[in-house]
Design a protein around this motif. Structure first.
Motif, PDB file in Angstrom:
ATOM      1  N   GLU A 175      67.037  26.423  31.419  1.00 18.25           N
ATOM      2  CA  GLU A 175      66.551  24.878  31.055  1.00 18.25           C
ATOM      3  C   GLU A 175      67.237  23.718  31.429  1.00 18.25           C
ATOM      4  O   GLU A 175      68.505  23.782  30.803  1.00 18.25           O
ATOM      5  CB  GLU A 175      65.989  25.018  29.487  1.00 18.25           C
ATOM      6  N   VAL A 176      66.828  22.881  32.120  1.00 18.56           N
ATOM      7  CA  VAL A 176      67.493  21.894  32.741  1.00 18.56           C
ATOM      8  C   VAL A 176      66.970  20.434  32.315  1.00 18.56           C
ATOM      9  O   VAL A 176      65.590  20.427  32.138  1.00 18.56           O
ATOM     10  CB  VAL A 176      67.562  21.823  34.073  1.00 18.56           C
ATOM     11  N   ASP A 177      67.549  19.531  31.800  1.00 18.00           N
ATOM     12  CA  ASP A 177      67.072  18.546  31.335  1.00 18.00           C
ATOM     13  C   ASP A 177      67.144  17.067  32.237  1.00 18.00           C
ATOM     14  O   ASP A 177      68.323  16.895  32.705  1.00 18.00           O
ATOM     15  CB  ASP A 177      67.992  17.615  29.963  1.00 18.00           C
ATOM     16  N   VAL A 178      66.036  16.671  32.964  1.00 16.68           N
ATOM     17  CA  VAL A 178      66.012  15.559  33.829  1.00 16.68           C
ATOM     18  C   VAL A 178      65.661  14.275  33.237  1.00 16.68           C
ATOM     19  O   VAL A 178      65.505  13.368  33.902  1.00 16.68           O
ATOM     20  CB  VAL A 178      65.173  15.798  34.918  1.00 16.68           C
ATOM     21  N   GLY A 179      66.117  13.892  31.924  1.00 18.48           N
ATOM     22  CA  GLY A 179      65.737  12.599  31.388  1.00 18.48           C
ATOM     23  C   GLY A 179      65.088  12.614  30.148  1.00 18.48           C
ATOM     24  O   GLY A 179      64.894  11.603  29.476  1.00 18.48           O
ATOM     25  N   GLY A 186      73.456  36.963  34.197  1.00 22.44           N
ATOM     26  CA  GLY A 186      73.742  37.932  35.167  1.00 22.44           C
ATOM     27  C   GLY A 186      72.172  38.326  35.819  1.00 22.44           C
ATOM     28  O   GLY A 186      71.408  37.316  36.233  1.00 22.44           O
ATOM     29  N   PRO A 187      71.818  39.561  36.010  1.00 17.84           N
ATOM     30  CA  PRO A 187      70.715  39.819  36.635  1.00 17.84           C
ATOM     31  C   PRO A 187      69.291  39.586  35.815  1.00 17.84           C
ATOM     32  O   PRO A 187      68.387  39.668  36.426  1.00 17.84           O
ATOM     33  CB  PRO A 187      70.781  41.389  36.811  1.00 17.84           C
ATOM     34  N   LYS A 188      69.598  39.012  34.847  1.00 18.15           N
ATOM     35  CA  LYS A 188      68.252  38.516  34.138  1.00 18.15           C
ATOM     36  C   LYS A 188      68.072  37.250  34.244  1.00 18.15           C
ATOM     37  O   LYS A 188      67.137  36.797  33.630  1.00 18.15           O
ATOM     38  CB  LYS A 188      68.586  38.966  32.417  1.00 18.15           C
ATOM     39  N   LEU A 189      68.809  36.577  35.104  1.00 18.91           N
ATOM     40  CA  LEU A 189      68.599  35.132  35.610  1.00 18.91           C
ATOM     41  C   LEU A 189      67.427  35.021  36.371  1.00 18.91           C
ATOM     42  O   LEU A 189      67.404  35.866  37.608  1.00 18.91           O
ATOM     43  CB  LEU A 189      69.845  34.587  36.105  1.00 18.91           C
ATOM     44  N   ALA A 190      66.301  34.547  36.095  1.00 25.85           N
ATOM     45  CA  ALA A 190      65.144  34.373  36.886  1.00 25.85           C
ATOM     46  C   ALA A 190      64.995  32.979  37.661  1.00 25.85           C
ATOM     47  O   ALA A 190      64.031  33.049  38.406  1.00 25.85           O
ATOM     48  CB  ALA A 190      63.698  34.619  35.901  1.00 25.85           C
ATOM     49  N   GLY A 191      65.526  31.902  36.985  1.00 29.03           N
ATOM     50  CA  GLY A 191      65.426  30.700  37.813  1.00 29.03           C
ATOM     51  C   GLY A 191      65.839  29.498  36.849  1.00 29.03           C
ATOM     52  O   GLY A 191      66.720  29.763  35.832  1.00 29.03           O
ATOM     53  N   VAL A 192      65.622  28.481  37.162  1.00 27.58           N
ATOM     54  CA  VAL A 192      65.535  27.082  36.562  1.00 27.58           C
ATOM     55  C   VAL A 192      64.480  26.545  36.272  1.00 27.58           C
ATOM     56  O   VAL A 192      63.392  26.711  36.998  1.00 27.58           O
ATOM     57  CB  VAL A 192      66.459  26.306  37.372  1.00 27.58           C
TER      58      VAL A 192
END
Lengths: 358, 358
Positions: free
Chosen positions: A124-128, A149-155
């Motif tokens: 999860e990314v915070d854009v403001g 690791g391989p369980k990363l699906a995206g942002v």
């Protein structure tokens, strides 16, 4: 069965308006070839609405594990559960392959990695908005991605502060900040050698008004399906296209005032239209039984648990029925267990259950 | 099962505090010999709570016909459905002998009189809240009583404006206005030859602080069972005696801020403590897992649908559990289907269902 036969208060969902709203958002997203719309079912919480909003069991977003389970059972295998996961919830999630978690926490990412289930997660990314998520340039992003690791699906990000926008241009500017932030995060992870399949952003305003979605793979939005008075005030939804209303009976009358059996429980205590810069529609706007604004601007000014007080109202007899457009449709729907579906008229053509609770 | 095993968010009800609160109100009403307490189940909506608050299937008050049906099925035959009835609801009511309606409308009174069912009704009187009811000296009272004829069960009022009181003396003054108004209405009906069996008034503040209840046969109150932060602020409930809390997990952390999985759906959007003259406790006050205020005054300042943002919080890990005292317990409970019952500790000793909906 018609609207005259229903027990009040209850929710009325207009199928024609729902379809119109879905088409509007699909057209908005279609401006960006290759970008997928992942409808958020947090507002509708309905299998039947999902079938229209995400046909062919397309990708969806959910706000509770109860929703995830219900939609998974109905065949929706590509879901994002868009509320930060906790380690304790992983077992429940692991029983739903394809339902992706989100996290901004290193220890949780490690717990996901260590879990025996085939769990996938987005960072999860915070854009403001400053709710959840790490900033696009935060070092922690790389650590969490490495832990997954391989369980990363995206942002994933959500520019909830887009609702502070009061013009399309302001909302487009926030959408661009959102796009720039989430693609920046994706680039950083890719530069570190990670595969970033999903780059997800969205709110109804930014999905509608984004000028570019370059680098983004999907947008999420939910409230557009039904709309509400707040969305109408900020210009993201036509007031006449609000698809969900509360059917209510007059239970008392005084000069210029109607007492309704839709109070705070049926309408919610949400006061979104009390926000700065827009017109305050109280706890909702009173329409006639056909869903038309024939009374002028009659607003529910006070809401007790089971009483709503509408002022500036015509003199209707006790038992007369009216419909109330919601201030904030997600919250108004919260205490109701089902929708009674109409298609422009008063005939009830369906009863659709909601997936409430957690 | 303990609080650590529950899915969050959920409601926790402390049995010891509930019993203490019930005893407090019973003692307050016992100051007035001959006056009956008719507990209002609109807050608890629970058969098990009713068994404690109205033992022996004593008289109760309800806020929906769904509650009336559930409690009637559980053996409660002396009920007042304290929301103005409509002619369309009479068939449903008539299936529940002993559940009394209220009305302030002549046409509705005529419909009650004409209905084949053994319906009883009270005439609603307005003592200053200006929600429902006719003023004690309104000529319409006599007309409604005459229309009801043998179906007249009494008179009823609710001084909801007692919640504007900020001292016990102010609330006692409002209680006296309430008492004077409802007994005046009863006297007028009796002078016209009507039998007025029930003279009913009440809110938690007026039930607690009334100096005299002369001429009143019963008082109604509901929120006292659980209490909430608003009641604590106005001095009608000790903050430490709030019996219902929301169990929630930390789902994110920043410096001084905790993100919780109890948002607007789990806490409600009610902002009662934003009222003038009292301290604003946001969307709730964060306690530790044992229900103790060990963090100091940590408040949920923002509430999104499934996210609560608590500021001034200690640094707890994702997955840690805390409890939130509600701003307005009736509304907070609204989206929850059950209570998990504890008795001072963390062990869950029962699961009690709520009767939601209409």
């Amino acid at each position: 069965m018609t609207l005259d036969d229903l027990t009040t208060p209850c929710l009325v969902l207009d199928l024609g308006l729902l379809r119109k709203n879905l088409a509007m958002m699909e057209a908005a997203v279609a401006r960006h070839p290759g970008v997928v719309l992942r409808p958020h079912l947090k507002t509708a919480k309905s299998i039947e609405v999902a079938a229209l909003a995400a046909p062919g069991h397309g990708p969806i977003t959910v706000s509770t594990l109860a929703e995830a389970e219900a939609f998974w059972g109905a065949g929706y295998r590509d879901q994002i559960y868009a509320v930060g996961i906790t380690p304790q919830k992983l077992d429940r999630l692991a029983a739903l392959p394809g339902v992706k978690a989100i996290t901004d926490d290193l220890a949780t990412a490690q717990a996901i990695a260590a879990h025996p289930g085939a769990i996938q997660a987005l960072v999860e990314v915070d854009v403001g908005e400053h709710r959840g998520g790490l900033r696009p340039d935060d070092e922690g992003l790389l650590a969490i991605a490495a832990a997954l690791g391989p369980k990363l699906a995206g942002v994933i990000t959500h520019a909830g502060h887009s609702y502070a926008g009061r013009t399309n241009a302001e909302m487009a500017d926030i959408a661009e900040t959102e796009r720039a932030g989430i693609t920046r995060a994706a680039e950083r992870l890719r530069a570190a050698g990670h595969s970033v399949g999903i780059v997800s952003m969205g709110s109804s305003p930014t999905a509608l008004y984004a000028r570019s979605l370059e680098g983004v793979t999907e947008v999420r939005a939910g409230v557009y399906m039904f709309g509400d008075l707040f969305q109408a005030q900020i210009g993201t939804h036509a007031e006449a296209d609000i698809a969900m209303t509360v059917l209510t009976s007059v239970i008392g009358r005084r000069a210029g005032t109607l007492l309704l059996d839709a109070g705070a429980m049926a309408l919610s205590k949400d006061r979104s239209t009390a926000a700065p810069g827009i017109r305050d529609d109280g706890f909702g706007l009173v329409l006639d039984l056909d869903g038309q604004p024939s009374f002028g601007r009659v607003v529910v000014e006070r809401a007790y648990q089971e009483h709503g007080v509408a002022t500036g109202a015509p003199d209707l007899p006790v038992g007369a029925r009216v419909r109330v457009q919601p201030n904030h449709t997600c919250m108004t729907a919260g205490a109701h267990e089902r929708y009674f579906v109409v298609d422009g008229g008063r005939e009830v053509i369906g009863t659709w259950a909601r997936v409430n609770g957690w």
